[in-house]
Design an enzyme around this catalytic site. Structure first.
Site, PDB file in Angstrom:
ATOM      1  N   GLU A 158       0.845  -1.192   0.000  1.00 38.96           N
ATOM      2  CA  GLU A 158       0.000   0.000   0.000  1.00 38.96           C
ATOM      3  C   GLU A 158       0.881   1.243   0.000  1.00 38.96           C
ATOM      4  O   GLU A 158       2.013   1.216   0.486  1.00 38.96           O
ATOM      5  CB  GLU A 158      -0.886   0.057   1.254  1.00 38.96           C
ATOM      6  N   THR A 173       2.430  -4.468  -5.996  1.00 36.50           N
ATOM      7  CA  THR A 173       1.165  -3.734  -6.067  1.00 36.50           C
ATOM      8  C   THR A 173       1.152  -2.611  -5.037  1.00 36.50           C
ATOM      9  O   THR A 173       1.805  -2.692  -3.995  1.00 36.50           O
ATOM     10  CB  THR A 173      -0.032  -4.654  -5.801  1.00 36.50           C
ATOM     11  N   GLU A 174       0.396  -1.569  -5.330  1.00 34.56           N
ATOM     12  CA  GLU A 174       0.222  -0.454  -4.397  1.00 34.56           C
ATOM     13  C   GLU A 174      -1.229   0.025  -4.474  1.00 34.56           C
ATOM     14  O   GLU A 174      -1.691   0.425  -5.537  1.00 34.56           O
ATOM     15  CB  GLU A 174       1.158   0.710  -4.740  1.00 34.56           C
ATOM     16  N   VAL A 175      -1.928  -0.046  -3.339  1.00 33.37           N
ATOM     17  CA  VAL A 175      -3.261   0.535  -3.258  1.00 33.37           C
ATOM     18  C   VAL A 175      -3.221   1.722  -2.304  1.00 33.37           C
ATOM     19  O   VAL A 175      -2.270   1.884  -1.540  1.00 33.37           O
ATOM     20  CB  VAL A 175      -4.326  -0.492  -2.798  1.00 33.37           C
ATOM     21  N   TYR A 195      -1.659   1.324  -8.303  1.00 38.50           N
ATOM     22  CA  TYR A 195      -0.611   1.295  -9.316  1.00 38.50           C
ATOM     23  C   TYR A 195       0.322   0.118  -9.024  1.00 38.50           C
ATOM     24  O   TYR A 195       0.217  -0.521  -7.966  1.00 38.50           O
ATOM     25  CB  TYR A 195       0.169   2.615  -9.381  1.00 38.50           C
TER      26      TYR A 195
END
Length: 306
Positions: free
Chosen positions: A173, A272-274, A204
């Protein structure tokens, strides 16, 4: 962009033992790894081979480290790795890995051997921290003779079992606390001046600049956009200070920086990045986005690679 002075240390001087101890004394337990994570792992013994791959002795507590391994491991199938909680404070990475395990891993095990390490940094999970108790960032420490026990444990497991992976997806995240706490702390620890970056609103990925895989990253982005919004570039065409290579994708040098994405020699990797602090996303949606990212990655592998 703003500069922010951290309350520990002397500006321009890296932290020593005293400053690191001062920082550690300010940390406190805010949630339970055992209640939140281990209990869920214990419920998965019927679906997976559950293995303890190490333990961390921190602050008068022992944190056992667990991974989930799909059944009927077959040397004819490609191996894939899913990791979460490298930064313990990044909640949806941990719970996204567990949700994927519960909901989808068995289905994909017909094509892949799947190894899931849902919470690499349990102390960080409990104290909602980016670092471990020694003020070390595990996601810069996946290197030989790692100073971080979190990294050494999973690296030793993979090496001892001589596992090769075709794919690795690492669930993270980007939060508002990156600017309010973690980047200022990092600059103070290293004796540097902090300059915050713009926090991107949306999902992204970070691809490996050492092995670019644009179609693979696109498959992840396209899968996630069905669940949540994709982060736009800022006014400089960047996300967290890095140039946008394609929609929702930036690149870092995985092995050079000691990132978890460089843990293996897998040709297909993604971080992943939220953004859980978005007004347009709930915690549940962030978990669903992580699951969608893993599924999108595996669907790409199944259709384009196998």
């Amino acid at each position: 962009m703003t500069e922010q002075q951290y309350p520990i240390g002397t500006p321009g001087q890296p932290w020593g033992v005293e400053e690191k101890q001062q920082w550690l004394k300010q940390q406190s337990v805010k949630r339970s790894y055992f209640d939140d994570v281990v209990t869920q792992i214990n419920q998965l013994h019927d679906q997976f081979d559950v293995e303890q791959y190490g333990a961390l002795e921190y602050t008068n507590n022992t944190f056992p480290l667990f991974l989930l391994k799909t059944r009927q491991w077959d040397s004819a199938k490609p191996n894939v790795l899913v990791t979460g909680g490298v930064h313990g404070y990044e909640t949806s990475g941990v719970h996204g890995a567990l949700a994927f395990a519960k909901q989808h891993a068995e289905q994909y095990s017909q094509w892949f051997n799947i190894l899931i390490a849902p919470c690499i940094s349990p102390w960080g999970y409990e104290t909602i921290n980016r670092w471990n108790p020694f003020a070390i960032d595990p996601n810069r420490s996946f290197k030989e003779n790692s100073p971080a026990g979190e990294c050494a444990a999973i690296m030793d497991y993979i090496a001892s079992h001589q596992l090769d992976f075709v794919m690795h997806i690492d669930l993270h995240e980007t939060t508002d606390t990156d600017n309010s706490e973690f980047r200022p702390a990092l600059a103070a620890r290293d004796g540097k001046v902090n300059t915050n970056w713009n926090i991107p609103d949306g999902f992204y990925t970070v691809g490996n600049s050492e092995k670019p895989t644009p179609d693979f990253q696109k498959a992840i982005i396209d899968s996630v956009r069905q669940v949540t919004h994709i982060a736009p570039a800022d006014d400089e065409g960047k996300i967290i200070g890095a140039p946008v290579e394609q929609e929702g994708v930036i690149h870092y040098a995985g092995k050079e920086l000691g990132l978890c994405m460089g843990l293996t020699d897998a040709p297909y990797v993604s971080t992943t990045e939220v953004y859980p602090d978005s007004a347009n996303a709930s915690p549940e949606e962030c978990i669903e986005a992580q699951v969608a990212a893993v599924k999108g990655a595996l669907e790409y592998m199944r259709q384009a690679v196998i």
